[in-house]
Design an enzyme around this catalytic site. Structure first.
Site, PDB file in Angstrom:
ATOM      1  N   ASP A   1       0.855  -1.188   0.000  1.00 14.42           N
ATOM      2  CA  ASP A   1       0.000   0.000   0.000  1.00 14.42           C
ATOM      3  C   ASP A   1       0.895   1.243   0.000  1.00 14.42           C
ATOM      4  OD1 ASP A   1      -1.845   1.978   0.470  1.00 14.42           O
ATOM      5  OD2 ASP A   1      -2.135   1.459   2.588  1.00 14.42           O
TER       6      ASP A   1
ATOM      7  N   ASP B   1      -4.028   3.946   2.642  1.00 11.14           N
ATOM      8  CA  ASP B   1      -5.481   3.713   2.813  1.00 11.14           C
ATOM      9  C   ASP B   1      -5.779   2.277   3.222  1.00 11.14           C
ATOM     10  OD1 ASP B   1      -5.003   2.327   0.485  1.00 11.14           O
ATOM     11  OD2 ASP B   1      -6.522   3.375  -0.714  1.00 11.14           O
TER      12      ASP B   1
ATOM     13  N   ASP C   1      -1.784  -1.221  -3.812  1.00 11.99           N
ATOM     14  CA  ASP C   1      -2.057  -0.476  -5.049  1.00 11.99           C
ATOM     15  C   ASP C   1      -0.912  -0.640  -6.042  1.00 11.99           C
ATOM     16  OD1 ASP C   1      -0.080   1.317  -4.011  1.00 11.99           O
ATOM     17  OD2 ASP C   1      -1.649   2.240  -2.782  1.00 11.99           O
TER      18      ASP C   1
ATOM     19  N   ASP D   1      -9.398 -16.615 -16.060  1.00 16.49           N
ATOM     20  CA  ASP D   1     -10.241 -17.026 -14.939  1.00 16.49           C
ATOM     21  C   ASP D   1     -11.318 -18.019 -15.396  1.00 16.49           C
ATOM     22  OD1 ASP D   1     -10.921 -16.371 -12.085  1.00 16.49           O
ATOM     23  OD2 ASP D   1     -12.847 -15.842 -12.997  1.00 16.49           O
TER      24      ASP D   1
ATOM     25  N   GLU E   1      -7.225 -21.144 -16.016  1.00 11.93           N
ATOM     26  CA  GLU E   1      -7.593 -21.771 -14.751  1.00 11.93           C
ATOM     27  C   GLU E   1      -8.505 -22.945 -15.091  1.00 11.93           C
ATOM     28  OE1 GLU E   1      -9.527 -20.606 -10.444  1.00 11.93           O
ATOM     29  OE2 GLU E   1     -10.450 -19.893 -12.278  1.00 11.93           O
TER      30      GLU E   1
HETATM   31  C1  NOJ Z   1     -11.363 -17.977  -9.765  1.00 15.95           C
HETATM   32  C2  NOJ Z   1     -10.660 -16.870  -9.066  1.00 15.95           C
HETATM   33  O1  NOJ Z   1      -9.328 -17.232  -8.862  1.00 15.95           O
HETATM   34  C3  NOJ Z   1     -11.413 -16.626  -7.787  1.00 15.95           C
HETATM   35  O2  NOJ Z   1     -10.721 -15.782  -6.912  1.00 15.95           O
HETATM   36  C4  NOJ Z   1     -12.773 -16.091  -8.152  1.00 15.95           C
HETATM   37  O3  NOJ Z   1     -13.552 -15.993  -6.982  1.00 15.95           O
HETATM   38  C5  NOJ Z   1     -13.489 -16.995  -9.145  1.00 15.95           C
HETATM   39  N1  NOJ Z   1     -12.637 -17.506 -10.169  1.00 15.95           N
HETATM   40  C6  NOJ Z   1     -14.611 -16.257  -9.818  1.00 15.95           C
HETATM   41  O4  NOJ Z   1     -14.116 -15.303 -10.714  1.00 15.95           O
END
Ligand code: NOJ
Length: 554
Positions: A27, A31, A35, A205, A259
């Site tokens: 940070d 705050d 960041d 993701d 992922e």
């Molecule tokens: C996987 C992400 O790594 C996680 O943090 C997130 O909650 C879910 N996908 C939904 O986007």
């Protein structure tokens, strides 16, 4: 493969990646929230470690229902993290250090505050209606029985139109409709926007969820325990990824890592087979899905062996032991008892940095940050933890203590406590009140202390990364587990025709001796996790949780 062939390989195979969770990294303005200027200020640490690529978790404008995995504007930086100028300055500073940046691509869903969703929910006839997945209810309830990953139904009724929208995560994360070509074009556009700025690729993701099962059928009772397996790998997934490649990725020299939540290892192999033009790498969940304190070393080794076999010659693995959704690696796979914590963290590092696959280090792993001592549910921030609490404790299904115990072992906030930079208040993370409590052990577990100590976990990481960089055999060499059923030792070779290594790692507190088979006799010690390296002459003697990399005759 020889050194010349190795040099012509794709750049990301030899890279070491470091994952930053920006909210918890540094940070700069007091705050309490990390960041981008904070990231820039700490790049020296990553450079000294030897990092090539940084994966930055979502930095986009977001209402924060799931800490940034709910994006309101893909082309804007979250105000609490800074401005686009801060992003540009950060990227310039990384580039100046020879590092690349990959960012999170979160396009299975948006935030419900994204302009597309606001338009979509305005009226059934709105041109954006079909950007999301809307259905009429059935029998007075939701369109089907799908549960959301964090609990509750995956459908929310929108009173205005009387229809339900699909959200595989929280109601604030409506799923995009990838069958709509315009949606895909919008995604490709935003990818080009960031690639043109100079980012070097994406971590994608829940990418396997983008193609939904046709007709959205009810899940069978036996599917309800693992709904992610039913949601992953719909029929158009491969076609969508190939299209994304043709239209965007192959025009840039980037890297991608998907992922692979809910994806079987075999499906994951398909996603990353270089002949198919889809993803470069995928995060296979098999290892991190091992239940903390229940797993065995032969199981762990069997997973790594299978990943290596499946990658074969046309695939490439992403090696990781933790991330922002998992407990801390040293608590999950090592031994976080104070007497063993540092030794076991070093041995996990030895393994992570000597597998055939690109290693991903999660922030704090390099100093052995461990799970946090959460006292009560108030100490947690994560939407998953809070949903679990509501569904299990407040409804009387489970005791508070049982759920707390589960969250302490597996909760995502373990990985999200702020980075421990020094012994100054809040571990040097912030001069304000941190958004999540710093693990009180920062007083003795921090970067500053370890940077001064040649025997620290951090120093071991630095040496390992330097060794991996110097030795193509540790990147590209064939992997062979030479004793898969040994309960306490992980012993494997990495071989190129001209150079070979034997890695021996003790995953127990007990001292171990081991006689390697004839073709794997050590000649010299390349790197030891402890100051007193064992002799290269057999038998190999390893103290509890120690590991050694030996050179062997190729
Ligand atoms: C996987 C992400 O790594 C996680 O943090 C997130 O909650 C879910 N996908 C939904 O986007």
């Amino acid at each position: 493969m020889d050194a010349a062939a190795a040099a012509s390989e794709r750049w990301w195979k030899a890279a070491v990646v470091y994952q930053i969770y920006p909210r918890s990294f540094m940070d700069s303005d007091g705050d309490g929230v990390g960041d981008l200027r904070g990231v820039t200020a700490r790049l020296d640490h990553l450079q000294a470690l030897g990092i090539d690529v940084i994966w930055l978790c979502p930095h986009f404008d977001s209402p924060g229902a799931d800490n940034g995995y709910d994006i309101r504007d893909y082309r804007k930086v979250l105000a609490a993290f800074g401005t686009m100028a801060d992003f540009d300055a950060m990227l310039t500073a990384m580039t100046a250090r020879g590092m690349r940046l990959i960012i999170d691509l979160v396009v299975n869903h948006t935030s419900d505050e994204h302009a597309w969703f606001r338009q979509s929910r305005r009226a059934k006839a709105d041109p954006r209606r079909d950007f999301y997945i809307w259905r009429d209810g059935k029998d007075g309830g939701a369109p089907n029985n799908w549960p959301a990953i964090f609990g509750g139904s995956a459908w929310t009724l929108d009173d205005a139109s009387g229809q339900y929208y699909l959200h595989l995560f929280t109601p604030q994360q409506p799923d995009l409709n990838w069958d709509n070509r315009q949606v895909r074009q919008e995604v490709y556009d935003l990818m080009r926007f960031w690639l043109d700025k100079g980012v070097s690729g994406f971590r994608m993701d829940v990418i396997a969820f983008i193609s939904k099962p046709p007709g959205l059928p009810d899940l069978a009772p036996d599917q309800l325990a693992h709904p992610e397996r039913a949601y992953a790998c719909g029929p158009r997934l491969h076609a969508f990824l190939q299209e994304m490649n043709r239209e965007v990725l192959r025009l840039y020299d980037g890297m991608t890592v998907g992922e692979a939540f809910g994806v079987s290892p075999e499906q994951s192999q398909q996603l990353t087979d270089e002949r198919r033009g889809e993803l470069d790498m995928a995060f296979d969940f098999a290892l991190v899905d091992l239940e903390p304190s229940q797993w065995t070393l032969p199981q762990f080794k069997a997973i790594i062996g299978r990943q290596d076999r499946l990658a074969g010659v046309h695939g490439w693995n992403a090696a990781f032991l933790g991330n922002h959704d998992q407990p801390r690696a040293v608590s999950h796979f090592g031994d976080d008892d104070p007497a063993w914590r540092m030794a076991s963290a070093k041995t996990l590092a030895t393994v992570l940095l000597t597998l055939r696959g690109t290693p991903f280090i999660y922030q704090g792993e390099e100093i052995a940050m461990a799970n946090a001592p959460f006292d009560s549910i108030e100490d947690f921030d994560d939407v998953w933890a809070k949903t679990l609490w509501r569904e299990q404790v407040q409804s009387g299904r489970q005791s508070a203590e049982a759920v707390l115990e589960r969250l302490r072992r597996t909760g995502r906030d373990n990985a999200r406590t702020p980075m421990q930079w020094s012994a100054t208040p809040n571990g040097g993370f912030s001069t304000g009140k941190p958004w999540l409590r710093v693990n009180p052990d920062y007083a003795h577990v921090n970067v500053e202390a370890q940077a001064r100590d040649e025997g620290s976990v951090l120093a071991h990481y630095r040496r390992l990364i330097a060794l991996r960089r110097a030795e193509p055999a540790l990147v590209y060499g064939a992997f062979e587990d030479i004793d898969p059923s040994h309960p306490d030792l992980f012993v494997y070779t990495r071989r190129l025709p001209n150079k070979a290594f034997l890695i021996a790692a003790n995953f127990s507190r007990r001292a171990q001796t081991y006689v390697p088979p004839p073709g794997a006799t050590p000649t010299t010690v390349a790197l030891s996790s402890a100051a007193s390296a064992p002799s290269a002459a057999p038998p190999i003697c390893l103290e509890g949780w120690r590991s050694v990399i030996f050179e062997i005759r190729a």
